[in-house]
Design a protein around this motif. Sequence first.
Motif, PDB file in Angstrom:
ATOM      1  N   LYS A  18       0.871  -1.171   0.000  1.00  0.00           N
ATOM      2  CA  LYS A  18       0.000   0.000   0.000  1.00  0.00           C
ATOM      3  C   LYS A  18       0.908   1.221   0.000  1.00  0.00           C
ATOM      4  CE  LYS A  18      -3.668  -2.271   2.589  1.00  0.00           C
ATOM      5  NZ  LYS A  18      -4.505  -2.227   3.777  1.00  0.00           N
ATOM      6  N   MET A  19       0.643   2.155  -0.902  1.00  0.00           N
ATOM      7  CA  MET A  19       1.487   3.337  -1.005  1.00  0.00           C
ATOM      8  C   MET A  19       0.638   4.590  -1.122  1.00  0.00           C
ATOM      9  SD  MET A  19       4.390   2.065  -3.665  1.00  0.00           S
ATOM     10  CE  MET A  19       5.640   3.213  -3.227  1.00  0.00           C
ATOM     11  N   LYS A  20       1.171   5.665  -0.595  1.00  0.00           N
ATOM     12  CA  LYS A  20       0.601   6.996  -0.782  1.00  0.00           C
ATOM     13  C   LYS A  20       1.649   7.802  -1.535  1.00  0.00           C
ATOM     14  CE  LYS A  20      -3.085   6.774   1.957  1.00  0.00           C
ATOM     15  NZ  LYS A  20      -4.426   7.015   1.557  1.00  0.00           N
ATOM     16  N   THR A  21       1.212   8.644  -2.434  1.00  0.00           N
ATOM     17  CA  THR A  21       2.125   9.499  -3.190  1.00  0.00           C
ATOM     18  C   THR A  21       1.770  10.952  -2.932  1.00  0.00           C
ATOM     19  OG1 THR A  21       2.339   7.838  -4.925  1.00  0.00           O
ATOM     20  CG2 THR A  21       2.962  10.085  -5.494  1.00  0.00           C
ATOM     21  N   ILE A  22       2.802  11.754  -2.698  1.00  0.00           N
ATOM     22  CA  ILE A  22       2.629  13.191  -2.484  1.00  0.00           C
ATOM     23  C   ILE A  22       3.494  13.903  -3.512  1.00  0.00           C
ATOM     24  CG2 ILE A  22       2.961  15.116  -0.884  1.00  0.00           C
ATOM     25  CD1 ILE A  22       2.897  13.023   1.394  1.00  0.00           C
ATOM     26  N   ASN A  23       2.934  14.869  -4.221  1.00  0.00           N
ATOM     27  CA  ASN A  23       3.701  15.688  -5.155  1.00  0.00           C
ATOM     28  C   ASN A  23       4.061  16.994  -4.472  1.00  0.00           C
ATOM     29  OD1 ASN A  23       3.477  13.820  -7.254  1.00  0.00           O
ATOM     30  ND2 ASN A  23       1.514  14.653  -7.880  1.00  0.00           N
ATOM     31  N   VAL A  24       5.341  17.361  -4.545  1.00  0.00           N
ATOM     32  CA  VAL A  24       5.832  18.581  -3.911  1.00  0.00           C
ATOM     33  C   VAL A  24       6.551  19.409  -4.959  1.00  0.00           C
ATOM     34  CG1 VAL A  24       7.359  19.501  -2.122  1.00  0.00           C
ATOM     35  CG2 VAL A  24       6.136  17.358  -1.720  1.00  0.00           C
ATOM     36  N   GLN A  25       6.176  20.678  -5.068  1.00  0.00           N
ATOM     37  CA  GLN A  25       6.885  21.575  -5.977  1.00  0.00           C
ATOM     38  C   GLN A  25       8.063  22.190  -5.235  1.00  0.00           C
ATOM     39  OE1 GLN A  25       4.058  24.439  -7.471  1.00  0.00           O
ATOM     40  NE2 GLN A  25       3.823  23.275  -9.349  1.00  0.00           N
ATOM     41  N   ILE A  26       9.211  22.230  -5.914  1.00  0.00           N
ATOM     42  CA  ILE A  26      10.423  22.767  -5.303  1.00  0.00           C
ATOM     43  C   ILE A  26      11.202  23.508  -6.385  1.00  0.00           C
ATOM     44  CG2 ILE A  26      11.636  20.577  -5.660  1.00  0.00           C
ATOM     45  CD1 ILE A  26      13.151  21.114  -3.061  1.00  0.00           C
ATOM     46  N   SER A  27      11.784  24.643  -6.031  1.00  0.00           N
ATOM     47  CA  SER A  27      12.529  25.439  -7.010  1.00  0.00           C
ATOM     48  C   SER A  27      13.815  24.719  -7.399  1.00  0.00           C
ATOM     49  CB  SER A  27      12.869  26.819  -6.432  1.00  0.00           C
ATOM     50  OG  SER A  27      13.862  26.689  -5.432  1.00  0.00           O
ATOM     51  N   ASP A  28      14.369  25.094  -8.534  1.00  0.00           N
ATOM     52  CA  ASP A  28      15.631  24.503  -8.985  1.00  0.00           C
ATOM     53  C   ASP A  28      16.736  24.734  -7.963  1.00  0.00           C
ATOM     54  OD1 ASP A  28      14.418  23.673 -11.323  1.00  0.00           O
ATOM     55  OD2 ASP A  28      15.084  25.412 -12.488  1.00  0.00           O
ATOM     56  N   THR A  29      16.760  25.912  -7.362  1.00  0.00           N
ATOM     57  CA  THR A  29      17.779  26.239  -6.366  1.00  0.00           C
ATOM     58  C   THR A  29      17.677  25.316  -5.154  1.00  0.00           C
ATOM     59  OG1 THR A  29      17.670  28.559  -7.054  1.00  0.00           O
ATOM     60  CG2 THR A  29      18.710  28.095  -4.936  1.00  0.00           C
ATOM     61  N   GLU A  30      16.467  25.138  -4.636  1.00  0.00           N
ATOM     62  CA  GLU A  30      16.264  24.251  -3.492  1.00  0.00           C
ATOM     63  C   GLU A  30      16.555  22.802  -3.868  1.00  0.00           C
ATOM     64  OE1 GLU A  30      12.243  25.491  -2.835  1.00  0.00           O
ATOM     65  OE2 GLU A  30      12.780  26.484  -0.945  1.00  0.00           O
ATOM     66  N   TYR A  31      16.161  22.410  -5.062  1.00  0.00           N
ATOM     67  CA  TYR A  31      16.397  21.052  -5.549  1.00  0.00           C
ATOM     68  C   TYR A  31      17.898  20.743  -5.509  1.00  0.00           C
ATOM     69  CZ  TYR A  31      16.094  17.000  -8.707  1.00  0.00           C
ATOM     70  OH  TYR A  31      16.176  15.751  -9.261  1.00  0.00           O
ATOM     71  N   ASP A  32      18.685  21.676  -6.018  1.00  0.00           N
ATOM     72  CA  ASP A  32      20.140  21.498  -6.030  1.00  0.00           C
ATOM     73  C   ASP A  32      20.729  21.584  -4.622  1.00  0.00           C
ATOM     74  OD1 ASP A  32      20.066  21.244  -8.788  1.00  0.00           O
ATOM     75  OD2 ASP A  32      20.489  23.376  -9.128  1.00  0.00           O
ATOM     76  N   ALA A  33      20.240  22.528  -3.816  1.00  0.00           N
ATOM     77  CA  ALA A  33      20.778  22.735  -2.468  1.00  0.00           C
ATOM     78  C   ALA A  33      20.570  21.521  -1.573  1.00  0.00           C
ATOM     79  CB  ALA A  33      20.139  23.970  -1.836  1.00  0.00           C
ATOM     80  N   PHE A  34      19.449  20.850  -1.721  1.00  0.00           N
ATOM     81  CA  PHE A  34      19.164  19.680  -0.891  1.00  0.00           C
ATOM     82  C   PHE A  34      19.802  18.410  -1.442  1.00  0.00           C
ATOM     83  CE2 PHE A  34      15.989  22.404   0.988  1.00  0.00           C
ATOM     84  CZ  PHE A  34      15.990  21.990   2.307  1.00  0.00           C
ATOM     85  N   GLY A  35      20.383  18.483  -2.619  1.00  0.00           N
ATOM     86  CA  GLY A  35      21.069  17.332  -3.186  1.00  0.00           C
ATOM     87  C   GLY A  35      20.161  16.281  -3.776  1.00  0.00           C
ATOM     88  N   ARG A  52      20.119  16.006   6.729  1.00  0.00           N
ATOM     89  CA  ARG A  52      21.519  16.340   6.437  1.00  0.00           C
ATOM     90  C   ARG A  52      21.688  17.835   6.228  1.00  0.00           C
ATOM     91  NH1 ARG A  52      23.724  11.784   2.204  1.00  0.00           N
ATOM     92  NH2 ARG A  52      22.966   9.997   3.353  1.00  0.00           N
ATOM     93  N   ARG A  53      20.758  18.427   5.490  1.00  0.00           N
ATOM     94  CA  ARG A  53      20.824  19.867   5.213  1.00  0.00           C
ATOM     95  C   ARG A  53      20.699  20.668   6.510  1.00  0.00           C
ATOM     96  NH1 ARG A  53      21.997  23.789   1.250  1.00  0.00           N
ATOM     97  NH2 ARG A  53      20.721  25.563   1.756  1.00  0.00           N
ATOM     98  N   ILE A  54      19.765  20.285   7.371  1.00  0.00           N
ATOM     99  CA  ILE A  54      19.566  20.971   8.649  1.00  0.00           C
ATOM    100  C   ILE A  54      20.803  20.806   9.528  1.00  0.00           C
ATOM    101  CG2 ILE A  54      18.245  20.921  10.803  1.00  0.00           C
ATOM    102  CD1 ILE A  54      15.770  20.266   9.023  1.00  0.00           C
ATOM    103  N   SER A  55      21.384  19.617   9.556  1.00  0.00           N
ATOM    104  CA  SER A  55      22.594  19.376  10.346  1.00  0.00           C
ATOM    105  C   SER A  55      23.748  20.234   9.857  1.00  0.00           C
ATOM    106  CB  SER A  55      23.001  17.901  10.292  1.00  0.00           C
ATOM    107  OG  SER A  55      22.029  17.103  10.890  1.00  0.00           O
ATOM    108  N   LEU A  56      23.889  20.346   8.546  1.00  0.00           N
ATOM    109  CA  LEU A  56      24.948  21.179   7.977  1.00  0.00           C
ATOM    110  C   LEU A  56      24.754  22.639   8.355  1.00  0.00           C
ATOM    111  CD1 LEU A  56      27.461  21.424   6.230  1.00  0.00           C
ATOM    112  CD2 LEU A  56      25.969  21.582   4.229  1.00  0.00           C
ATOM    113  N   GLN A  57      23.508  23.119   8.289  1.00  0.00           N
ATOM    114  CA  GLN A  57      23.227  24.502   8.682  1.00  0.00           C
ATOM    115  C   GLN A  57      23.545  24.728  10.152  1.00  0.00           C
ATOM    116  OE1 GLN A  57      19.095  24.854   7.535  1.00  0.00           O
ATOM    117  NE2 GLN A  57      19.602  25.699   5.529  1.00  0.00           N
ATOM    118  N   ALA A  58      23.200  23.772  11.013  1.00  0.00           N
ATOM    119  CA  ALA A  58      23.486  23.892  12.441  1.00  0.00           C
ATOM    120  C   ALA A  58      24.989  23.905  12.694  1.00  0.00           C
ATOM    121  CB  ALA A  58      22.825  22.755  13.219  1.00  0.00           C
ATOM    122  N   LEU A  59      25.729  23.071  11.979  1.00  0.00           N
ATOM    123  CA  LEU A  59      27.183  23.042  12.126  1.00  0.00           C
ATOM    124  C   LEU A  59      27.797  24.373  11.710  1.00  0.00           C
ATOM    125  CD1 LEU A  59      29.816  21.544  12.697  1.00  0.00           C
ATOM    126  CD2 LEU A  59      29.734  20.689  10.344  1.00  0.00           C
TER     127      LEU A  59
END
Length: 94
Positions: A18-35, A52-59
Motif C-alpha cells: 500500500k502506497m501513498k504518493t505526495i507531489n511537492v513543488q520545489i525550485s531549482d535552487t532548493e532542488y540542487d541545495a538539498f542534493g 543532512r541539510r539541517i545538520s549542515l546549517q546547524a554546524l
Amino acid sequence: MHILKLFHTFGATKRKKKMKTINVQISDTEYDAFGFSKDKLSFSEVVDLVERRISLQALKRSVKLSEQYHLASMTMDEISEEVCAVRTKKTYLS
C-alpha cells in the motif's frame, strides 16, 4: 521548478504494498541545495536529505558562533574548564 513525487509504503504484505504518493513543488535552487538527484524519492530518502541539510546549517551556525565568541582558538582543556565553571555556577545557584 521540480515536482518531487514522494511515496511511503505502509501496511506492506508479501503480496501487496500500500502506497501513498505526495507531489511537492520545489525550485531549482532548493532542488540542487538539498542534493536531490531524482524526481521520485521515498519519504525516508527525503527525510534523510533534509536532516543532512539541517545538520549542515546547524554546524555552520556553531562554527560562526564559536568564531564570534573566540572559542575557535580555545584548546579542549580550556573549553572543558569553562563548561565545568558554568556547571558549578548553575549548581551553586540552584
